[in-house]
Design an enzyme around this catalytic site. Structure first.
Site, PDB file in Angstrom:
ATOM      1  N   GLY A 197       0.829  -1.201   0.000  1.00 27.39           N
ATOM      2  CA  GLY A 197       0.000   0.000   0.000  1.00 27.39           C
ATOM      3  C   GLY A 197       0.862   1.248   0.000  1.00 27.39           C
ATOM      4  O   GLY A 197       1.973   1.234   0.542  1.00 27.39           O
TER       5      GLY A 197
ATOM      6  N   GLN B   3       2.806   9.998   1.086  1.00 26.27           N
ATOM      7  CA  GLN B   3       4.141   9.417   1.285  1.00 26.27           C
ATOM      8  C   GLN B   3       5.127   9.798   0.183  1.00 26.27           C
ATOM      9  O   GLN B   3       6.331   9.676   0.377  1.00 26.27           O
ATOM     10  CB  GLN B   3       4.051   7.888   1.378  1.00 26.27           C
ATOM     11  CG  GLN B   3       3.326   7.393   2.629  1.00 26.27           C
ATOM     12  CD  GLN B   3       3.166   5.889   2.589  1.00 26.27           C
ATOM     13  OE1 GLN B   3       2.220   5.380   2.017  1.00 26.27           O
ATOM     14  NE2 GLN B   3       4.097   5.171   3.187  1.00 26.27           N
TER      15      GLN B   3
ATOM     16  N   CYS C 290       5.304   0.003   7.346  1.00 24.39           N
ATOM     17  CA  CYS C 290       5.032   1.183   6.515  1.00 24.39           C
ATOM     18  C   CYS C 290       6.287   1.513   5.728  1.00 24.39           C
ATOM     19  O   CYS C 290       7.390   1.512   6.287  1.00 24.39           O
ATOM     20  CB  CYS C 290       4.649   2.359   7.411  1.00 24.39           C
ATOM     21  SG  CYS C 290       4.289   3.871   6.507  1.00 24.39           S
ATOM     22  N   LEU C 291       6.107   1.820   4.451  1.00 21.46           N
ATOM     23  CA  LEU C 291       7.264   2.177   3.616  1.00 21.46           C
ATOM     24  C   LEU C 291       7.934   3.457   4.122  1.00 21.46           C
ATOM     25  O   LEU C 291       9.108   3.684   3.841  1.00 21.46           O
ATOM     26  CB  LEU C 291       6.833   2.338   2.154  1.00 21.46           C
ATOM     27  CG  LEU C 291       6.525   1.019   1.440  1.00 21.46           C
ATOM     28  CD1 LEU C 291       5.913   1.285   0.074  1.00 21.46           C
ATOM     29  CD2 LEU C 291       7.795   0.180   1.304  1.00 21.46           C
TER      30      LEU C 291
ATOM     31  N   HIS D 219      -5.015   2.045   7.190  1.00 20.16           N
ATOM     32  CA  HIS D 219      -3.631   2.556   7.330  1.00 20.16           C
ATOM     33  C   HIS D 219      -3.362   3.658   6.286  1.00 20.16           C
ATOM     34  O   HIS D 219      -2.789   4.711   6.616  1.00 20.16           O
ATOM     35  CB  HIS D 219      -2.667   1.378   7.162  1.00 20.16           C
ATOM     36  CG  HIS D 219      -1.212   1.728   7.163  1.00 20.16           C
ATOM     37  ND1 HIS D 219      -0.341   1.277   8.139  1.00 20.16           N
ATOM     38  CD2 HIS D 219      -0.452   2.461   6.308  1.00 20.16           C
ATOM     39  CE1 HIS D 219       0.868   1.735   7.874  1.00 20.16           C
ATOM     40  NE2 HIS D 219       0.828   2.460   6.767  1.00 20.16           N
ATOM     41  N   GLU D 220      -3.766   3.404   5.048  1.00 20.68           N
ATOM     42  CA  GLU D 220      -3.480   4.370   3.971  1.00 20.68           C
ATOM     43  C   GLU D 220      -4.357   5.615   4.083  1.00 20.68           C
ATOM     44  O   GLU D 220      -3.895   6.722   3.804  1.00 20.68           O
ATOM     45  CB  GLU D 220      -3.650   3.713   2.595  1.00 20.68           C
ATOM     46  CG  GLU D 220      -2.771   2.480   2.338  1.00 20.68           C
ATOM     47  CD  GLU D 220      -1.296   2.696   2.612  1.00 20.68           C
ATOM     48  OE1 GLU D 220      -0.819   3.842   2.538  1.00 20.68           O
ATOM     49  OE2 GLU D 220      -0.607   1.697   2.910  1.00 20.68           O
TER      50      GLU D 220
ATOM     51  N   HIS E 161      -2.806   7.994   6.367  1.00 19.84           N
ATOM     52  CA  HIS E 161      -1.754   8.830   5.749  1.00 19.84           C
ATOM     53  C   HIS E 161      -2.364  10.100   5.148  1.00 19.84           C
ATOM     54  O   HIS E 161      -1.792  11.184   5.275  1.00 19.84           O
ATOM     55  CB  HIS E 161      -1.025   8.064   4.642  1.00 19.84           C
ATOM     56  CG  HIS E 161       0.067   7.155   5.138  1.00 19.84           C
ATOM     57  ND1 HIS E 161       1.149   7.614   5.866  1.00 19.84           N
ATOM     58  CD2 HIS E 161       0.266   5.822   4.977  1.00 19.84           C
ATOM     59  CE1 HIS E 161       1.959   6.586   6.140  1.00 19.84           C
ATOM     60  NE2 HIS E 161       1.440   5.488   5.618  1.00 19.84           N
TER      61      HIS E 161
END
Ligand code: QAP
Ligand code: CO
Length: 176
Positions: free
Chosen positions: A46, A51, A91-92, A133-134, A137
Site C-alpha cells: 500500500g 508518502q 510502513c514504507l 492505514h493508507e 496517511h
C-alpha cells in the site's frame, strides 16, 4: 514511469492533510502509474500520495500474492466499520519497523477509481487494515502514532540515527 522518493518518518510533511481530487485527469493517472512502480519496486502492499509528497486524496493497494491486482482509491471515505482486529503493521515510510495496531475488522469504503467512477467496497482482514492505514496517511497520521509514547520515541530516534548514518561521508573523514 518513475520511481518516486518516499518520505521517511519523522518527516513533518507526513502530517499534511491531503486535499480532495477535483478531476481524475491524465496528470493524476501519471501519478498513479509512478506510485504503482514505486510501491512494487519497494516492495509494498500500500502507498498513499502523502508518502510521495503529493498531498491529494489518492492511495493505491495491492494485497494479491501475484502483485497484479492494483486497487486505486481516490477521495476515499469509510462509510461503515465494525469489529476489532490486531495486525502487525509496517510502513514504507518507517522502514524496518513492525508493530501491532488495533483497528476495525471490517470497513465499507466509498471512493473513485482510476477512471473517476464511484465504487463501494466492503473489506475485511488485511485489505481492511491496509485501507485504514493508507487513509490515515491522507489525514496526516502515521501508524506509530497509535503506539505508546515510549515506543514511538524509540522509533523516532532509530529513524533519525539511520538518517544521520546515511548522510554522505564528509570529505575530511576520507582524508584522514
Ligand atoms: C501498509 O505497508 C500496511 O518496513 C503498507 O523495510 C502494512 O507496504 C498495511 C515495507 C501491513 C497493513 C499491514 C515495510 C517494505 C512495506 C518495511 C507496506 C520495509 C520494506 C510496507
Ligand atoms: Co504507511
Amino acid at each position: 514511469m518513475a520511481i518516486l522518493n518516499i518520505l521517511n518518518y519523522p518527516d513533518p510533511r507526513l502530517h499534511t492533510v491531503a486535499k480532495p481530487v477535483i478531476e481524475v485527469d491524465a496528470k493524476i493517472r501519471q501519478l498513479i502509474n509512478d506510485m504503482a512502480e514505486t510501491m512494487y519496486d519497494a516492495p509494498g502492499i500500500g502507498l498513499a500520495a502523502t508518502q510521495v509528497n503529493a498531498h491529494i486524496q489518492l492511495l493505491i493497494i495491492d494485497t494479491s500474492e501475484t502483485k497484479d491486482k492494483l486497487q486505486v482509491f481516490i477521495n476515499p471515505k469509510i462509510i461503515a466499520s465494525s469489529g476489532e482486529q490486531d495486525y502487525e503493521e509496517g510502513c514504507l515510510s518507517v522502514p524496518g519497523i513492525y508493530e501491532n495496531v488495533t483497528r476495525a475488522e471490517k470497513v465499507t469504503v466509498e471512493a473513485l477509481n482510476h477512471e473517476g467512477q464511484k465504487f463501494t467496497l466492503k473489506a475485511h482482514g488485511l485489505l481492511s487494515v491496509c485501507i485504514q492505514h493508507e487513509i490515515d496517511h491522507l489525514l496526516g497520521r502515521v501508524f506509530v502514532e497509535y503506539l505508546s509514547p515510549l515506543k514511538r520515541n524509540r522509533i523516532k530516534s532509530k529513524m533519525l540515527k539511520q538518517l544521520r548514518d546515511n548522510e554522505p561521508t564528509k570529505q575530511h573523514h576520507n582524508n584522514i
